[in-house]
Design an enzyme around this catalytic site. Sequence first.
Site, mmCIF file in Angstrom:
data_model
loop_
_atom_site.group_PDB
_atom_site.id
_atom_site.type_symbol
_atom_site.label_atom_id
_atom_site.label_comp_id
_atom_site.label_asym_id
_atom_site.label_seq_id
_atom_site.Cartn_x
_atom_site.Cartn_y
_atom_site.Cartn_z
ATOM 1 C CB ALA A 63 -0.688 -0.118 1.042
ATOM 2 N N GLY A 111 1.130 -5.091 1.071
ATOM 3 C CA GLY A 111 -0.215 -5.168 0.310
ATOM 4 C C GLY A 111 -0.315 -5.959 -1.007
ATOM 5 C CD GLU A 143 -1.852 -7.620 3.468
ATOM 6 O OE1 GLU A 143 -1.696 -6.355 2.963
ATOM 7 O OE2 GLU A 143 -2.225 -7.825 4.582
ATOM 8 C CD GLU A 191 2.503 -5.441 5.492
ATOM 9 O OE1 GLU A 191 3.619 -6.252 5.882
ATOM 10 O OE2 GLU A 191 1.592 -5.488 4.995
HETATM 11 N N1 DAK Z 1 4.551 3.415 -0.934
HETATM 12 C C1 DAK Z 1 5.024 4.367 -1.477
HETATM 13 N N2 DAK Z 1 6.117 4.408 -2.198
HETATM 14 C C2 DAK Z 1 6.848 3.367 -2.276
HETATM 15 C C3 DAK Z 1 6.508 2.187 -1.983
HETATM 16 C C4 DAK Z 1 5.398 2.092 -1.053
HETATM 17 N N3 DAK Z 1 4.764 0.928 -0.607
HETATM 18 N N4 DAK Z 1 7.572 1.614 -2.038
HETATM 19 C C5 DAK Z 1 8.436 1.958 -3.035
HETATM 20 N N5 DAK Z 1 7.872 3.207 -2.980
HETATM 21 C C6 DAK Z 1 8.702 4.338 -3.678
HETATM 22 C C7 DAK Z 1 9.948 4.705 -3.038
HETATM 23 O O1 DAK Z 1 9.569 5.706 -2.064
HETATM 24 C C8 DAK Z 1 10.788 5.502 -4.027
HETATM 25 O O2 DAK Z 1 9.930 6.530 -4.493
HETATM 26 P P1 DAK Z 1 11.131 8.055 -4.694
HETATM 27 O O3 DAK Z 1 11.959 8.023 -3.489
HETATM 28 O O4 DAK Z 1 11.851 7.533 -6.084
HETATM 29 O O5 DAK Z 1 9.941 9.248 -5.131
HETATM 30 C C9 DAK Z 1 10.305 4.562 -5.214
HETATM 31 O O6 DAK Z 1 9.131 3.850 -4.950
HETATM 32 C C10 DAK Z 1 11.413 3.590 -5.606
HETATM 33 O O7 DAK Z 1 11.782 2.564 -4.176
HETATM 34 P P2 DAK Z 1 13.089 2.400 -3.565
HETATM 35 O O8 DAK Z 1 14.050 3.568 -3.899
HETATM 36 O O9 DAK Z 1 13.115 2.121 -2.229
HETATM 37 O O10 DAK Z 1 13.657 1.165 -4.332
HETATM 38 P P3 DAK Z 1 14.582 -0.005 -3.929
HETATM 39 O O11 DAK Z 1 14.557 -0.745 -5.116
HETATM 40 O O12 DAK Z 1 15.725 0.370 -3.367
HETATM 41 O O13 DAK Z 1 13.921 -0.700 -2.728
HETATM 42 C C11 DAK Z 1 11.836 -1.792 -1.917
HETATM 43 C C12 DAK Z 1 12.533 -1.518 -3.389
HETATM 44 C C13 DAK Z 1 10.537 -2.635 -2.209
HETATM 45 C C14 DAK Z 1 12.699 -2.986 -1.183
HETATM 46 C C15 DAK Z 1 11.417 -0.630 -1.280
HETATM 47 O O14 DAK Z 1 11.037 0.410 -2.025
HETATM 48 C C16 DAK Z 1 10.786 -0.806 -0.011
HETATM 49 O O15 DAK Z 1 11.020 -1.615 1.019
HETATM 50 N N6 DAK Z 1 9.472 -0.302 -0.110
HETATM 51 C C17 DAK Z 1 8.273 -0.501 1.006
HETATM 52 C C18 DAK Z 1 7.824 -1.964 1.197
HETATM 53 C C19 DAK Z 1 6.853 -1.751 2.325
HETATM 54 O O16 DAK Z 1 7.000 -1.674 3.425
HETATM 55 N N7 DAK Z 1 5.458 -2.265 1.672
HETATM 56 C C20 DAK Z 1 4.447 -2.324 3.097
HETATM 57 C C21 DAK Z 1 3.763 -1.189 2.736
HETATM 58 S S1 DAK Z 1 2.510 -0.931 3.966
HETATM 59 C C22 DAK Z 1 -5.194 -1.559 5.023
HETATM 60 C C23 DAK Z 1 -4.802 -2.833 5.027
HETATM 61 C C24 DAK Z 1 -3.348 -2.919 4.422
HETATM 62 C C25 DAK Z 1 -2.685 -2.088 4.241
HETATM 63 C C26 DAK Z 1 -3.031 -0.791 4.187
HETATM 64 C C27 DAK Z 1 -4.391 -0.515 4.721
HETATM 65 N N8 DAK Z 1 -6.470 -1.278 5.485
HETATM 66 C C28 DAK Z 1 -7.252 -2.295 6.322
HETATM 67 C C29 DAK Z 1 -6.987 -0.043 5.418
HETATM 68 C C30 DAK Z 1 -1.397 -2.491 3.741
HETATM 69 C C31 DAK Z 1 -0.200 -1.709 4.010
HETATM 70 C C32 DAK Z 1 1.096 -1.932 3.140
HETATM 71 O O17 DAK Z 1 1.340 -2.768 2.273
#
Ligand code: DAK
Length: 258
Positions: free
Chosen positions: A66, A109, A112, A132
């Site tokens: 997400a 997400g 998921e 997360e």
């Molecule tokens: N959200 C927003 N931007 C993201 C992102 C994300 N999840 N993942 C990556 N980006 C963006 C980065 O900020 C970066 O943007 P700029 O800085 O270029 O503007 C760009 O994508 C490239 O990312 P990286 O520079 O980090 O790229 P790398 O190759 O170095 O790393 C990576 C890739 C996938 C390992 C890393 O980007 C990463 O760790 N990303 C975050 C992964 C993460 O934590 N995912 C979980 C998100 S929380 C809900 C229920 C569930 C949810 C929500 C609501 N409800 C019940 C309402 C779910 C929550 C989640 O999924």
Amino acid sequence: MTEYRWIQTEVHDRVGLARLNNPKALNALHPELMQELVEALEAWDRDEAIGAMVITGNEKVFAAGADIRSMAQASAVDMLLSAYIDLFDRIGRLHKPVIAAVSGWALGGGFELAMACDMIVASETAVFGQPEINLGIIPGAGGTQRLTRTVGKYLAMEIILNDRRLTAEEAARFGLVNRVVPVDRYLEEALELAQKIAQRAPIAVRLGKEAVQFALESSLENGLRHERRLFYLLFATEDQKEGMQAFLEKRKPSWQGR
Ligand code: DAK
């Protein structure tokens, strides 16, 4: 065909293909993207010309979860009222089979979303995880439930509590993906699998999916009872008559979806 901003859609021989298209943020799943995705899938679900669906990202990323940017300042009430989770639930309620074609990151997400699909075809480069915990939260779109039901308590704990990532090979070993193929083949493979299912008797496919889903939600006793009712129901279809007649006449059946 409807034009979308955050996804790209194509139809390949009775299969609807939706590509997530938010590459700058690694296909982060914000509500507008999810809204478009669900609208496209539901339209195909109602369309008799479509027999199965595939969701994919690109070679580098399926989806990195997400959109963290849009959640960073959110309150509990914002999250409670967010459209995001209802959209996820709607994917789980589709009648036709949905295959996730995953290459690269499938995180949070994104993982998921893949698990909300009915089958997963992975490229050798796929990486699955629920990071997360690094953000001070837990999975909220089915991760703790669907993952645990598939891989069991012990591995699920490590994935959710300690951000253990799974390679495609590991995911296959733990029963999370149907097959792992070279990166230049994963989408083709998913489409071929979807196309084969899309050629089958549509009502049997629909009820088969329903029965398997029910297995995860019920006791064995109730599941067996439910399966039997669906089984009997198929004898009210023209396709059951055609399928058995075709077998006896040693010819290919011609399914009508009736
Ligand atoms: N959200 C927003 N931007 C993201 C992102 C994300 N999840 N993942 C990556 N980006 C963006 C980065 O900020 C970066 O943007 P700029 O800085 O270029 O503007 C760009 O994508 C490239 O990312 P990286 O520079 O980090 O790229 P790398 O190759 O170095 O790393 C990576 C890739 C996938 C390992 C890393 O980007 C990463 O760790 N990303 C975050 C992964 C993460 O934590 N995912 C979980 C998100 S929380 C809900 C229920 C569930 C949810 C929500 C609501 N409800 C019940 C309402 C779910 C929550 C989640 O999924």
